[in-house]
Design a protein around this motif. Structure first.
Motif, PDB file in Angstrom:
ATOM      1  N   GLY A   7       0.855  -1.121   0.040  1.00 30.63           N
ATOM      2  CA  GLY A   7       0.017  -0.006   0.137  1.00 30.63           C
ATOM      3  C   GLY A   7       0.850   1.253  -0.034  1.00 30.63           C
ATOM      4  N   THR A   9       2.598   4.829   0.900  1.00 28.83           N
ATOM      5  CA  THR A   9       2.721   5.246   2.164  1.00 28.83           C
ATOM      6  C   THR A   9       3.114   6.802   1.817  1.00 28.83           C
ATOM      7  OG1 THR A   9       4.922   4.655   2.235  1.00 28.83           O
ATOM      8  CG2 THR A   9       3.354   3.422   3.626  1.00 28.83           C
ATOM      9  N   ALA A  23       5.995   2.505  -0.742  1.00 27.36           N
ATOM     10  CA  ALA A  23       5.022   1.408  -0.203  1.00 27.36           C
ATOM     11  C   ALA A  23       5.313   0.363   0.603  1.00 27.36           C
ATOM     12  CB  ALA A  23       4.492   0.873  -1.651  1.00 27.36           C
ATOM     13  N   ALA A  25       4.335  -3.377   2.737  1.00 27.66           N
ATOM     14  CA  ALA A  25       3.190  -4.400   2.901  1.00 27.66           C
ATOM     15  C   ALA A  25       3.368  -4.789   4.430  1.00 27.66           C
ATOM     16  CB  ALA A  25       3.834  -5.499   2.270  1.00 27.66           C
ATOM     17  N   ALA A  31      -6.816  -1.577   6.350  1.00 22.35           N
ATOM     18  CA  ALA A  31      -5.543  -0.639   6.186  1.00 22.35           C
ATOM     19  C   ALA A  31      -5.570   0.373   7.356  1.00 22.35           C
ATOM     20  CB  ALA A  31      -6.236   0.205   4.692  1.00 22.35           C
TER      21      ALA A  31
END
Length: 99
Positions: A7, A9, A23, A25, A31
């Motif tokens: 995702g 950041t 990003a 994980a 989330a």
């Protein structure tokens, strides 16, 4: 990372129109709640939204801040981590990538 998705950041715009992003994980069910970081990476997207590169970072540093500057053919990066703990200070990393 063992089925854990990455995702975004953070992101930083470059002078040539590209965008550099970080990003991670995190092993979590959603989330909103933090989980253990199982991987991180740095990617570049061009001004049309095409992914140009994504490279994993060694270890499990949870990179949540990025600053990027393009100097000629060298991409200079500053990366800040967040261990999700008040007892663990943030770490600042620097890196240079030849393009």
């Amino acid at each position: 990372m063992r089925g854990t998705p990455f995702g975004f950041t953070d992101a930083a715009a470059l002078s040539n129109g590209d965008m550099v992003f970080s990003a991670v994980a995190e092993d979590t069910e959603d989330a909103f709640h933090d989980g253990p970081c199982v991987g991180a990476g740095i990617g570049i997207i061009n001004d049309r939204g095409r992914l140009l590169s994504f490279d994993r970072i060694e270890g499990t540093h949870k990179v949540e801040g990025i600053h990027a500057r393009l100097k000629g053919e060298v991409l200079e990066l500053l990366l800040v981590t967040d261990a999700d703990s008040r007892e663990v200070p943030a770490t600042l990393f620097s890196a240079c990538i030849s393009r």
